[in-house]
Design a protein around this motif. Structure first.
Motif, PDB file in Angstrom:
ATOM      1  N   ASP A 129       0.828  -1.211   0.000  1.00 28.22           N
ATOM      2  CA  ASP A 129       0.000   0.000   0.000  1.00 28.22           C
ATOM      3  C   ASP A 129       0.861   1.260   0.000  1.00 28.22           C
ATOM      4  OD1 ASP A 129      -2.361  -1.409  -0.014  1.00 28.22           O
ATOM      5  OD2 ASP A 129      -2.649  -1.332   2.159  1.00 28.22           O
ATOM      6  N   ALA A 130       1.918   1.228   0.818  1.00 29.47           N
ATOM      7  CA  ALA A 130       2.778   2.410   0.922  1.00 29.47           C
ATOM      8  C   ALA A 130       3.452   2.700  -0.419  1.00 29.47           C
ATOM      9  CB  ALA A 130       3.821   2.211   2.011  1.00 29.47           C
ATOM     10  N   SER A 131       3.938   1.651  -1.076  1.00 32.41           N
ATOM     11  CA  SER A 131       4.619   1.845  -2.362  1.00 32.41           C
ATOM     12  C   SER A 131       3.660   2.417  -3.399  1.00 32.41           C
ATOM     13  CB  SER A 131       5.182   0.529  -2.890  1.00 32.41           C
ATOM     14  OG  SER A 131       5.967  -0.092  -1.910  1.00 32.41           O
ATOM     15  N   LEU A 132       2.454   1.864  -3.397  1.00 37.59           N
ATOM     16  CA  LEU A 132       1.455   2.327  -4.358  1.00 37.59           C
ATOM     17  C   LEU A 132       1.155   3.811  -4.138  1.00 37.59           C
ATOM     18  CD1 LEU A 132      -0.182   0.814  -6.528  1.00 37.59           C
ATOM     19  CD2 LEU A 132      -2.031   0.579  -4.864  1.00 37.59           C
ATOM     20  N   SER A 133       1.062   4.201  -2.878  1.00 37.74           N
ATOM     21  CA  SER A 133       0.686   5.589  -2.629  1.00 37.74           C
ATOM     22  C   SER A 133       1.837   6.540  -2.960  1.00 37.74           C
ATOM     23  CB  SER A 133       0.130   5.763  -1.214  1.00 37.74           C
ATOM     24  OG  SER A 133       1.142   6.117  -0.336  1.00 37.74           O
ATOM     25  N   ILE A 134       3.078   6.092  -2.784  1.00 37.85           N
ATOM     26  CA  ILE A 134       4.213   6.935  -3.191  1.00 37.85           C
ATOM     27  C   ILE A 134       4.192   7.132  -4.708  1.00 37.85           C
ATOM     28  CG2 ILE A 134       6.736   6.966  -3.445  1.00 37.85           C
ATOM     29  CD1 ILE A 134       6.899   5.727  -0.658  1.00 37.85           C
ATOM     30  N   ALA A 135       3.966   6.044  -5.426  1.00 36.86           N
ATOM     31  CA  ALA A 135       3.917   6.143  -6.892  1.00 36.86           C
ATOM     32  C   ALA A 135       2.847   7.140  -7.314  1.00 36.86           C
ATOM     33  CB  ALA A 135       3.638   4.774  -7.495  1.00 36.86           C
ATOM     34  N   ARG A 136       1.702   7.086  -6.656  1.00 35.18           N
ATOM     35  CA  ARG A 136       0.608   7.986  -7.036  1.00 35.18           C
ATOM     36  C   ARG A 136       0.940   9.426  -6.700  1.00 35.18           C
ATOM     37  NH1 ARG A 136      -3.886   3.770  -5.117  1.00 35.18           N
ATOM     38  NH2 ARG A 136      -4.083   2.696  -7.116  1.00 35.18           N
ATOM     39  N   ARG A 137       1.544   9.601  -5.518  1.00 33.03           N
ATOM     40  CA  ARG A 137       1.873  10.966  -5.118  1.00 33.03           C
ATOM     41  C   ARG A 137       2.852  11.599  -6.076  1.00 33.03           C
ATOM     42  NH1 ARG A 137       3.558  12.213   0.831  1.00 33.03           N
ATOM     43  NH2 ARG A 137       3.682   9.966   1.046  1.00 33.03           N
ATOM     44  N   LEU A 138       3.760  10.784  -6.602  1.00 33.79           N
ATOM     45  CA  LEU A 138       4.766  11.323  -7.513  1.00 33.79           C
ATOM     46  C   LEU A 138       4.326  11.213  -8.970  1.00 33.79           C
ATOM     47  CD1 LEU A 138       7.951   9.991  -5.722  1.00 33.79           C
ATOM     48  CD2 LEU A 138       7.099  12.334  -5.750  1.00 33.79           C
ATOM     49  N   ASN A 139       3.062  10.861  -9.165  1.00 34.02           N
ATOM     50  CA  ASN A 139       2.530  10.788 -10.527  1.00 34.02           C
ATOM     51  C   ASN A 139       3.232   9.786 -11.421  1.00 34.02           C
ATOM     52  OD1 ASN A 139       0.279  12.130 -11.331  1.00 34.02           O
ATOM     53  ND2 ASN A 139       1.305  14.129 -11.098  1.00 34.02           N
TER      54      ASN A 139
END
Ligand code: C2E
Ligand code: MG
Ligand code: MG
Length: 396
Positions: free
Chosen positions: A336-346
């Motif tokens: 979940d954390a990795s996915l959200s970092i990817a999303r935050r950084l577009n």
């Protein structure tokens, strides 16, 4: 005959006492320490890395029973032998034995619990284990040998598909190098990439991979298959000042647009201090519209700020945070954390190591963009890709 100590045996039983007993009996018969597993899932996972010659299989297990396990063995192309162990009556045991033989798996026999050591010994004594070449996994290759292999064209690319989770569309493939060794057969990159890096051969190796991969992408393109081509690059490539021009030249010569080429850099290798040349090369490649991907994400220690310093387009979540994330909370939180970092950084996100339907379903539920892993396809020779694409269309 193969040395007894080289024979790999696995025992699968949910009762710890039974595993202890079997281990002891086999040790007394002169076999090397056996692998023990108390559930089918763990056994299958282990078998991805190392296939046993013989499995002692309990039929009655709470999660995955013995019959279901056999079905997975068939899917894995298991070539070893099997001994069935259970407290079921003779008729039941014979019925299962027949079922297993129908799958063309060798059955040495069945054992009733409690197991009598003499019976087990007699069964194994009659068996002639497969002739096996000495194990090559542990072999360390020398730099000279590897240098010659690169020059002789002994390296070949395999390709592993990457698909869009929502639509199932095949987006591209990743080129994964293999060494077709004249004596040892197929050698995986884990056994020689380190040697190449330590001896200054990695730049040359990756360029050879890259040339092949772009030619392949171009051939597929001409046949109407437009696929992104992902290539693993190392810090040595990026440190050499002509790399961006080399790659641009190769792409132009083969007619593959830079937008279709993905360069994967492992997160563990990225440090933004002391990396002036590498950052410069990455920036230049990005300006030329090559796609940049951060590989094995989660295994390095980059901070958000460092990630922002490099204009990555894609983030690949390491397989240790993907497989079994649906059932294991610790794995899930990292996923979940990795996915959200990817999303935050577009960045577009890719999950690696999608091995089972449960993994795939999790990606669907959480809206992960792309997936790669054994559940979809194993890495394969270029010639197998078109056929795989057809069967995938039918399956999805
Ligand atoms: P990677 O770039 O992260 O590649 C994915 C690796 O995971 C591949 O291993 C692939 O076979 C494996 N894999 C894919 N799906 C699954 C799955 O569902 N479960 C499991 N357990 N594994 C899966 P492979 O081909 O042995 O490559 C290992 C690593 O070697 C690669 O990791 C990459 O870091 C490196 N490598 C491969 N080819 C090259 C190359 O041409 N140049 C460089 N520098 N490194 C390479
Ligand atoms: Mg990779
Ligand atoms: Mg990876």
């Amino acid at each position: 005959m193969t040395e007894k100590s080289a024979i790999r045996i696995m025992a699968l039983d949910d009762e710890p006492l039974m595993l202890k007993l079997l281990s002891r009996v086999l040790a007394n018969l002169g076999f090397a320490p056996i692998k023990t597993c108390d559930n089918g899932r763990a056994a299958l996972q282990w078998m991805d890395d190392e296939s046993p010659d013989l499995i002692l299989l309990d039929l009655n297990m709470p999660e995955m029973d013995g019959v279901e396990f056999v079905r997975h063995l068939v899917e894995h192309g298991y070539e070893g032998a099997l001994i069935l162990v259970s407290g079921e009556d003779e008729r039941m045991q014979q019925a299962v034995e027949k079922l297993v033989r129908a799958h063309k798996i060798t059955v040495l026999g069945h054992l009733h619990k409690p197991v009598a050591p003499e019976v087990l010994k007699a069964m194994i004594d009659k068996w002639s284990p497969p002739q096996r070449k000495p194990r090559v996994e542990q072999k360390i290759y020398g730099a000279d040998e590897l240098r010659a292999a690169i020059a002789n064209g002994e390296l070949v690319n395999y390709y592993q598909p990457k698909v869009a989770v929502a639509s199932g569309r095949v987006v591209g493939v990743e080129a994964l190098v293999r060494w077709q060794h004249p004596q040892d057969g197929m050698v995986l990159p884990g056994q020689f990439i380190g040697v190449a890096e330590a001896h200054g051969l990695i730049d040359e190796l990756n360029r050879a991979v890259l040339i092949d991969a772009l030619q392949q992408a171009s051939a597929w393109q001409e046949a109407g298959m437009v696929l992104q081509m992902a290539i693993n690059v190392s810090m040595d490539n990026l440190a050499s000042l002509d790399f961006a021009d080399f790659l641009t030249g190769q792409a132009a010569a083969t007619g593959v647009p830079p937008q279709q080429v993905v360069l994967e850099v492992a997160e563990g290798r990225i440090m933004t201090n002391n990396m002036r040349e590498q950052l410069e090369t990455l920036a230049r490649l990005r300006l030329k519209r090559f796609r940049l991907s951060i590989d094995d994400f989660g295994t390095g220690h980059s901070s958000l700020v460092q990630l922002r310093d490099v204009p990555f387009d894609e983030l690949k979540i390491d397989r240790s945070f993907v497989h079994r994330a649906a059932s294991d909370e610790a794995i899930r939180s990292k996923y979940d954390a990795s996915l959200s970092i990817a999303r935050r950084l577009n960045m577009e996100n890719v999950a690696e190591g999608v091995e089972e339907r449960d993994d795939w379903n999790l990606l669907r539920r959480t809206g992960c963009d792309l997936a790669q892993g054994y559940f979809i396809a194993r890495p394969m020779p270029a010639t197998s890709v078109p056929g795989w694409m057809q069967s995938w269309q039918a399956r999805k």
